[in-house]
Design a protein around this motif. Structure first.
Motif, PDB file in Angstrom:
ATOM      1  N   TYR A 143     -20.851  16.612  -0.914  1.00  0.00           N
ATOM      2  CA  TYR A 143     -20.073  17.797  -1.265  1.00  0.00           C
ATOM      3  C   TYR A 143     -19.565  17.785  -2.711  1.00  0.00           C
ATOM      4  CZ  TYR A 143     -20.217  18.526   3.751  1.00  0.00           C
ATOM      5  OH  TYR A 143     -20.655  18.710   5.043  1.00  0.00           O
ATOM      6  N   LEU A 144     -19.947  16.753  -3.471  1.00  0.00           N
ATOM      7  CA  LEU A 144     -19.535  16.625  -4.871  1.00  0.00           C
ATOM      8  C   LEU A 144     -18.020  16.707  -5.019  1.00  0.00           C
ATOM      9  CD1 LEU A 144     -22.281  18.788  -6.626  1.00  0.00           C
ATOM     10  CD2 LEU A 144     -22.350  16.371  -5.975  1.00  0.00           C
ATOM     11  N   ALA A 145     -17.308  16.118  -4.064  1.00  0.00           N
ATOM     12  CA  ALA A 145     -15.850  16.161  -4.056  1.00  0.00           C
ATOM     13  C   ALA A 145     -15.283  14.797  -4.437  1.00  0.00           C
ATOM     14  CB  ALA A 145     -15.331  16.567  -2.676  1.00  0.00           C
ATOM     15  N   ASP A 146     -14.591  14.734  -5.552  1.00  0.00           N
ATOM     16  CA  ASP A 146     -13.947  13.498  -5.989  1.00  0.00           C
ATOM     17  C   ASP A 146     -12.518  13.438  -5.461  1.00  0.00           C
ATOM     18  OD1 ASP A 146     -16.142  12.547  -7.532  1.00  0.00           O
ATOM     19  OD2 ASP A 146     -15.617  13.984  -9.110  1.00  0.00           O
ATOM     20  N   LEU A 147     -11.966  12.236  -5.398  1.00  0.00           N
ATOM     21  CA  LEU A 147     -10.597  12.029  -4.926  1.00  0.00           C
ATOM     22  C   LEU A 147      -9.647  11.952  -6.117  1.00  0.00           C
ATOM     23  CD1 LEU A 147      -8.604  11.382  -2.575  1.00  0.00           C
ATOM     24  CD2 LEU A 147      -9.036   8.965  -3.083  1.00  0.00           C
ATOM     25  N   GLN A 148      -8.594  12.778  -6.064  1.00  0.00           N
ATOM     26  CA  GLN A 148      -7.542  12.718  -7.069  1.00  0.00           C
ATOM     27  C   GLN A 148      -6.275  12.213  -6.401  1.00  0.00           C
ATOM     28  OE1 GLN A 148      -7.051  16.212  -9.491  1.00  0.00           O
ATOM     29  NE2 GLN A 148      -4.959  15.692 -10.092  1.00  0.00           N
ATOM     30  N   ALA A 149      -5.734  11.101  -6.898  1.00  0.00           N
ATOM     31  CA  ALA A 149      -4.543  10.497  -6.307  1.00  0.00           C
ATOM     32  C   ALA A 149      -3.321  11.352  -6.578  1.00  0.00           C
ATOM     33  CB  ALA A 149      -4.329   9.093  -6.861  1.00  0.00           C
ATOM     34  N   MET A 150      -2.500  11.561  -5.532  1.00  0.00           N
ATOM     35  CA  MET A 150      -1.303  12.390  -5.632  1.00  0.00           C
ATOM     36  C   MET A 150      -0.113  11.662  -5.025  1.00  0.00           C
ATOM     37  SD  MET A 150      -2.642  15.143  -6.973  1.00  0.00           S
ATOM     38  CE  MET A 150      -1.377  16.389  -6.766  1.00  0.00           C
ATOM     39  N   ASP A 151       1.076  12.050  -5.448  1.00  0.00           N
ATOM     40  CA  ASP A 151       2.301  11.500  -4.864  1.00  0.00           C
ATOM     41  C   ASP A 151       2.918  12.562  -3.961  1.00  0.00           C
ATOM     42  OD1 ASP A 151       4.652  10.317  -4.174  1.00  0.00           O
ATOM     43  OD2 ASP A 151       5.414  10.051  -6.211  1.00  0.00           O
TER      44      ASP A 151
END
Length: 409
Positions: A143-151
């Motif tokens: 799905y060409l979806a990267d993970l972005q870390a969030m708080d």
């Protein structure tokens, strides 16, 4: 079963449910992106196991499609054009839930194109949460979806702002503040976002000088004025007999013939009956280009703009996907082996505008009395009462957007 047909069956199930939920004294217009919802839920399905997986398979019709995720990857590549274009037919949609939205960009080399259809996927994950590396790898690959870390724990509102900005940027600012206050909490662990943005010109544009105010029959007893566009143009058109009624079907192409808007105009006062009995097989048959006739048609179509917002948790639960939203019953261990993960909400917004440059139609002025003397009159397609419409990618027979127009709200 092909993925497009499976997505189509699910789309009609959701469509009927949304129409029932919006019932009121007068019929209401609505639009949504089946592609957006199916893609977002497919990313969740990738990490579903046991009962949750089985429920999702049944509701989404995925059990009937081999290698679902590879098919989604292939479908995205087929429907996404190579580069940017200019258009005025505007549509955008977003889905958010444990969160979702709508869009995905192509990495293909730039090349001329005549419409914009961008899709983008992204994961927003709590920075302290242990996600399965296998899941993240597969979501990125398929799905060409990267993970972005969030708080999400201590900066929930800041995280909401970041996600909203991403969605707004990826829908040309048509979907503003998709995640409302309260949707995210300190317990949120993952937000999966899929956005779809479409923009395209009609192959045969309406001439603004032909647009006139005319009454639109919302019901048999109530009418409201609309700006009615007009043009006479050669289009694919047919009359379909169904349940002792005759329904008109017209296909209005965009400048790229791979995409078109199809309008189904049932007799006045019969829209609910048609929708209740509509199946994907019937819809695909009625919109099959090989079964439509190319005719010079007098097309009258309202100029309109609409925005729809839906909370889909109850809808999906009623369709049979309940365990996904149950903190004690959900099995998303494919996303995280730590367990305890469930879908807290599914929100979907769609925005749509149809005008002279961005709708297919045909305009012409002719002396019809004279034509009757020489030949049969050209067909008349007068969309002056509620109708169904869909944006379709013709090569894959995929429904990108689906809606009904019931007049000014």
């Amino acid at each position: 079963m092909e993925l497009s047909q499976a997505n189509g069956e699910f789309a009609l199930d959701v469509f009927r449910a949304l129409c029932q939920d919006s019932e009121g004294p007068l019929p209401s217009s609505l639009v949504f992106s089946p592609l957006s919802i199916s893609t977002a839920l497919a990313m969740v399905y990738l990490g579903a196991r046991n009962k949750t997986q089985e429920e999702m398979e049944k509701v989404l019709r995925f059990a009937q499609v081999s290698d679902v995720h590879s098919h989604f990857n292939a479908l995205t590549k087929k429907i996404t054009p190579p580069a940017s274009s200019l258009c005025t037919r505007k549509l955008a949609s977003r889905l958010s839930g444990l969160s979702f939205c709508t869009r995905k960009q192509s990495n293909r080399p730039s090349a001329p194109r005549t419409y914009t259809l961008n899709l983008a996927n992204r994961l927003f994950g709590e920075q302290t949460f242990n996600f399965s590396q296998e899941f993240l790898g597969e979501v990125q690959k398929k799905y060409l979806a990267d993970l972005q870390a969030m708080d999400f724990v201590s900066a929930t509102e800041a995280a909401r702002g970041t996600i909203n900005t991403w969605v707004e940027n990826n829908t040309n600012n048509k979907i503003m503040e998709p995640l409302k206050a309260g949707v995210l909490t300190s317990m949120t662990r993952l937000v999966l976002v899929n956005t779809v943005y479409f923009k395209g010109n009609w192959m045969h544009r309406f001439k603004p000088e032909n647009t006139k105010e005319k009454p639109f029959k919302i019901t048999k007893t109530e009418s409201r004025p609309v700006q009615m566009m007009y043009r006479k143009v050669p289009v694919l058109h047919d009359r379909v007999e169904e349940n002792d009624m005759v329904m008109q079907v017209v296909e209005l192409p965009y400048t790229d013939p791979q995409l078109s808007m199809v309008i189904l105009l049932p007799p006045e006062g019969t829209l609910d009956t048609v929708m209740s009995k509509l199946t994907i097989s019937k819809l695909l048959e009625w919109t099959d280009p090989s079964k439509l006739q190319r005719e010079n048609v007098h097309v009258y179509l309202p100029r309109f703009k609409m925005e729809s917002s839906f909370s889909l948790k109850d809808t999906l639960t009623a369709l049979g996907m309940g365990s996904l939203f149950d903190c004690d019953d959900a099995d998303l261990t494919g996303i995280s082996g730590d367990g305890g993960l469930f879908l807290s909400a599914v929100e979907h917004n769609a925005w749509c505008e149809v005008n002279e440059e961005g709708t297919e139609a045909a305009a012409a002025t002719s002396d019809r009395n004279m034509e009757r003397c020489l030949k049969p009159p050209d067909p008349l397609f007068m969309a002056e009462h509620p109708f169904l419409f869909l944006i379709m990618h013709k090569p894959t027979r995929s429904i990108l957007f689906l809606g009904r127009y019931c007049g000014p709200q």
